[in-house]
Design an enzyme around this catalytic site. Structure first.
Site, mmCIF file in Angstrom:
data_model
loop_
_atom_site.group_PDB
_atom_site.id
_atom_site.type_symbol
_atom_site.label_atom_id
_atom_site.label_comp_id
_atom_site.label_asym_id
_atom_site.label_seq_id
_atom_site.Cartn_x
_atom_site.Cartn_y
_atom_site.Cartn_z
ATOM 1 N N SER A 88 -4.184 -3.659 4.714
ATOM 2 C CA SER A 88 -2.911 -3.448 4.035
ATOM 3 C C SER A 88 -1.837 -3.142 5.072
ATOM 4 C CB SER A 88 -3.018 -2.292 3.036
ATOM 5 O OG SER A 88 -1.803 -2.120 2.330
ATOM 6 N N HIS A 102 5.438 -6.725 3.152
ATOM 7 C CA HIS A 102 4.183 -6.098 2.721
ATOM 8 C C HIS A 102 3.131 -7.186 2.583
ATOM 9 C CE1 HIS A 102 1.500 -5.516 -0.839
ATOM 10 N NE2 HIS A 102 1.177 -4.438 -0.147
ATOM 11 N N ARG A 106 -8.032 -8.164 0.340
ATOM 12 C CA ARG A 106 -9.100 -7.219 0.046
ATOM 13 C C ARG A 106 -10.302 -7.901 -0.622
ATOM 14 N NH1 ARG A 106 -4.680 -6.812 -3.032
ATOM 15 N NH2 ARG A 106 -4.886 -7.142 -5.287
ATOM 16 N N ARG A 260 -7.603 8.380 2.180
ATOM 17 C CA ARG A 260 -6.892 9.148 3.198
ATOM 18 C C ARG A 260 -5.390 9.093 2.916
ATOM 19 N NH1 ARG A 260 -4.758 8.073 8.580
ATOM 20 N NH2 ARG A 260 -4.998 9.926 9.909
ATOM 21 N N GLU A 262 -2.637 9.996 4.485
ATOM 22 C CA GLU A 262 -1.728 9.479 5.499
ATOM 23 C C GLU A 262 -1.744 7.951 5.529
ATOM 24 O OE1 GLU A 262 0.564 10.973 7.370
ATOM 25 O OE2 GLU A 262 0.111 12.799 6.289
ATOM 26 N N SER A 263 -2.914 7.362 5.280
ATOM 27 C CA SER A 263 -3.007 5.898 5.261
ATOM 28 C C SER A 263 -2.396 5.325 3.997
ATOM 29 C CB SER A 263 -4.474 5.471 5.374
ATOM 30 O OG SER A 263 -5.036 5.902 6.590
#
Length: 301
Positions: A88, A102, A106, A260, A262-263
């Site tokens: 991503s 963007h 996946r 996570r 922050e990710s």
């Protein structure tokens, strides 16, 4: 398939980061490796305060474990294990003349109690969010997407372009987040497309990303801009944030599977404004953008 695709996105992450660093000419990606308590982990790479890119992330992850309750309800299944991996990215340029971009590719598997695969699919896409509309850039981005799709099925581009317009729609604002691109999900094996065929298609789109985006950045990165242009960029970034936090399935999936933070939230831009009841000046370039976002266009035939 999961090992093949994870190896692919690891290599793609390297290629995209090197390509974007070359365009920026100053900043480098910072790398963080992380593990998820329930199983799996990832490799987060973030670029900040560059000559061209103000903030961006190109992240990969591969997570597995028990399917959380919220996801079991979404998929209407009982107890199940899952595996999900993907790449991503979100890139926020410094100049309002350069669009935000963007992309995501996946792969997902779900297993029964014996460990057999009971569901598997691919998903992904790429889309462009300009602050000032240069029609030749929109055409270039969409033509690159169409070229990748047409190698597999002439119906893919119009289908996935339409799905992109519908998905990246800020319903509470009655406008699109950007000018779209491709969005596909739940790409499962059929008589005409086996999983290997879907893998080839998804990687074709992934491999087209730099070709779709970098020429636009090169054309626009040296254009002059004013403080007013920058203010408009920050107001539009606010709409980007609204979509990601209110509507985006990837953000919600990450939060519901103890991803996570922050990710997950690296997609948010560093400088944003929310101005009360803001409307662009009649006849301005800003109003031109809004008119396109309110009614998505077909950029290529």
């Amino acid at each position: 398939m999961k090992d093949i695709f994870y190896n692919y996105i690891k290599n793609l992450q390297d290629q995209i980061c090197l390509g974007l660093e070359a365009v920026d000419g100053q900043a480098k990606f910072r790398e963080d490796l992380w593990n998820r308590t329930e199983g799996g982990g990832g490799r987060t790479r973030v670029i900040e305060n560059g000559k061209v890119f103000e903030k961006g992330g190109v992240n990969i992850s591969a997570v597995h474990g028990k399917l959380p309750e919220a996801m079991r309800q979404l998929f209407n299944v009982g107890e199940a294990d899952f595996f999900a991996c993907g790449l991503s990215l979100v890139i926020h340029p410094k100049s309002p003349m350069v669009p935000t971009v963007h992309a995501n590719w996946r792969y997902f598997e779900m297993y029964d109690e014996q460990g057999n695969i009971i569901q598997q699919w691919f998903g992904g896409g790429q889309d462009l969010t300009p602050y000032y509309l240069f029609e030749e850039d929109a055409i270039h981005f969409h033509q690159t997407c169409k070229t990748a799709c047409d190698k597999y099925n002439l119906e893919f581009y119009p289908k996935y372009k339409k799905q992109c317009d519908e998905y990246f729609w800020n319903a509470h604002r009655h406008e699109a987040r950007g000018i779209g691109g491709l969005f596909f999900d739940y790409c499962k094996a059929t008589e005409s497309m086996q999983m290997e065929d879907w893998y080839n298609f998804v990687t074709e789109v992934g491999n087209s990303f730099l070709q779709a985006y970098v020429p636009i950045v090169e054309r626009r990165k040296e254009l002059p801009f004013t403080a007013a242009n920058r203010t408009w960029q920050e107001i539009r970034r606010g709409r980007y944030v609204e979509f990601n936090l209110v509507h985006d399935k990837g953000t919600l999936f990450g939060l519901k599977t103890n991803g996570r933070i922050e990710s997950i939230l690296m997609s948010l831009p560093p400088h944003v404004q929310w101005v009360y009841d803001h409307h662009p000046e009649a006849g301005s370039d800003e109003e031109k953008l809004i008119s396109v976002l309110e009614e998505p266009r077909n950029w290529v035939n």
